[in-house]
Design a protein around this motif. Sequence first.
Motif, PDB file in Angstrom:
ATOM      1  N   PHE A   1      76.010  53.002  85.379  1.00  0.00           N
ATOM      2  CA  PHE A   1      76.230  51.616  85.786  1.00  0.00           C
ATOM      3  C   PHE A   1      77.152  50.847  84.837  1.00  0.00           C
ATOM      4  O   PHE A   1      78.108  50.207  85.288  1.00  0.00           O
ATOM      5  N   PRO A   2      76.926  50.851  83.518  1.00  0.00           N
ATOM      6  CA  PRO A   2      77.867  50.118  82.650  1.00  0.00           C
ATOM      7  C   PRO A   2      79.272  50.707  82.663  1.00  0.00           C
ATOM      8  O   PRO A   2      80.260  49.967  82.561  1.00  0.00           O
ATOM      9  N   ALA A   3      79.383  52.042  82.812  1.00  0.00           N
ATOM     10  CA  ALA A   3      80.718  52.648  82.858  1.00  0.00           C
ATOM     11  C   ALA A   3      81.485  52.198  84.094  1.00  0.00           C
ATOM     12  O   ALA A   3      82.679  51.880  84.034  1.00  0.00           O
ATOM     13  N   VAL A   4      80.799  52.134  85.233  1.00  0.00           N
ATOM     14  CA  VAL A   4      81.434  51.697  86.481  1.00  0.00           C
ATOM     15  C   VAL A   4      81.815  50.219  86.394  1.00  0.00           C
ATOM     16  O   VAL A   4      82.905  49.825  86.839  1.00  0.00           O
ATOM     17  N   ALA A   5      80.931  49.405  85.825  1.00  0.00           N
ATOM     18  CA  ALA A   5      81.239  47.971  85.679  1.00  0.00           C
ATOM     19  C   ALA A   5      82.484  47.770  84.839  1.00  0.00           C
ATOM     20  O   ALA A   5      83.351  46.942  85.167  1.00  0.00           O
ATOM     21  N   LEU A   6      82.616  48.515  83.745  1.00  0.00           N
ATOM     22  CA  LEU A   6      83.801  48.409  82.896  1.00  0.00           C
ATOM     23  C   LEU A   6      85.056  48.858  83.644  1.00  0.00           C
ATOM     24  O   LEU A   6      86.105  48.218  83.570  1.00  0.00           O
TER      25      LEU A   6
ATOM     26  N   VAL B   1      80.997  48.073  95.857  1.00  0.00           N
ATOM     27  CA  VAL B   1      79.866  48.341  96.753  1.00  0.00           C
ATOM     28  C   VAL B   1      79.616  49.841  96.855  1.00  0.00           C
ATOM     29  O   VAL B   1      78.480  50.308  96.773  1.00  0.00           O
ATOM     30  N   GLY B   2      80.680  50.603  97.039  1.00  0.00           N
ATOM     31  CA  GLY B   2      80.516  52.045  97.173  1.00  0.00           C
ATOM     32  C   GLY B   2      80.048  52.722  95.906  1.00  0.00           C
ATOM     33  O   GLY B   2      79.141  53.566  95.931  1.00  0.00           O
ATOM     34  N   LEU B   3      80.626  52.346  94.769  1.00  0.00           N
ATOM     35  CA  LEU B   3      80.291  53.006  93.507  1.00  0.00           C
ATOM     36  C   LEU B   3      78.871  52.705  93.060  1.00  0.00           C
ATOM     37  O   LEU B   3      78.174  53.591  92.549  1.00  0.00           O
ATOM     38  N   PHE B   4      78.412  51.471  93.248  1.00  0.00           N
ATOM     39  CA  PHE B   4      77.056  51.144  92.811  1.00  0.00           C
ATOM     40  C   PHE B   4      75.995  51.766  93.720  1.00  0.00           C
ATOM     41  O   PHE B   4      74.825  51.819  93.346  1.00  0.00           O
TER      42      PHE B   4
END
Length: 481
Positions: free
Chosen positions: A93-98, A115-118
């Motif tokens: 989750f933090p990696a995707v947010a960054l 939306v897709g990644l989370f």
Amino acid sequence: MFWRGVWGYLPANIVQGVVGFLAIVVFTRLLSPEDFGRYALAFSVVTLVHVAVFTWLEAAMARFWAAQKTAEETAAHFAGLYRTAFILTALYFPAVALLLWLLPVDPAFRLALAVGLFGAPVRCLSKLAQERFRAAGEVAKAAGLDIFIAIGGLLIGVGFALSGAGGAAPLAGLALAPLAALPFILPGELKQARNGVIDPARLRAYAVYGYPIAASLALAVVLASTDRFLLAAFMDTAAVGAYHAGYSIANRTLDVLFIWLGAAGTPALVMALERGGRERLAAAAREQAETLILVGLPACVGVALVARPLAQFMIGEHLRDAATLITPWIALSALLSGMTVYYFHQAFTLSRKTGLLLAAMAVPALANVVLNVILIPRYGVLGAAWATAASFGLGLIASWAMGRRVMPLPVPWETLIRCAIASAVMAAAVRSLPTIGGFAELMLDASVGAVVYAAVVLTLNAAGVRDLARRLIAQRRGALA
């Protein structure tokens, strides 16, 4: 086990097919070509990320469940996979947010990606449960989960599309439907991990087996999505939307068939090898190959024959012409891909030589990039379709040649020839029908084609269907006597 799975998964795959086609009909009308293109690009990225991070766990669940001999081994199996999944999620989750914060893209595309990644970790947890159901032969549970996620995903996606979510709408359905299913499936799966001890050696073995599969699937995603990104680079997102619409109706038709048979076939092959050795495996593999050809080849030819009325019925007017143009080539690609993934790739997973699977997939992935770069600037969406078909053909040849070295699987040439003859007769019959357009022509062509193909395969006894029919009739008469 194979035929029990085939009939058990049939309702789920009917639902999957209907939902898949409805999604094309609805989203090509509710979304603009640009938004549909953004969705197609975001879906490709999301699929690639999911494969890179989580798929090795799902592959290990599917392959190693049957190999657990004691309750302690089973608990360790579940504990290792689920606890690793939760650890990966906490890091994910933090990696995707960054990544989303740093990525220089337009806001609409960023939303679709977010939306897709989370939703990827949620899909992993539901997929782990589904793979366990399949491996254990719990067909009703696996099929029920498929149906719930398919219908729920469509309804949620349509709701978001009507609210103006754009390209993020279909991806919202893919994220939220599995989330709604987790309370019903996850507690029971986690219960089996209770008292299980994580064994680093076991996880290393799973990773050695699963990561090459994940990497090969990543290459498959590249193979299936390079054309979209290059179309966006050489043309625009509207061209991506038009190409994805045509790709979807052709590929989805055959993909549903192969997923249906593969859901039953893969666990059956694993069980045949684990419990009966190579002799039993060879018999089970031949039966599955004959079934794949018997069903897949006429489906490919049929989709190509009805490309125009199928596009008129299913796709929005602004995307229709390009879809008609590429549908026959994508149908051929789907046939080649299905035979490769659901049959010839089994040689690598059954032998646990998954590193060779990665090498086999590298051939078509590289060819696809080169061919798209050459063909798209000159021929547009049609060039992308040609590149896809040629690449999947190279992939089948590479997988067959390399798989023979580690786990030879029979190729039923006689069945292939007989089904090809039946498909040719079917094509001639359909071509002679009047052109009336739209849904009426689609139904006429499909009905006549199905009847003609069935008559010819029975006459030729392709894949032993006439012998099977006689046995079923005899059994029926015996039951009534």
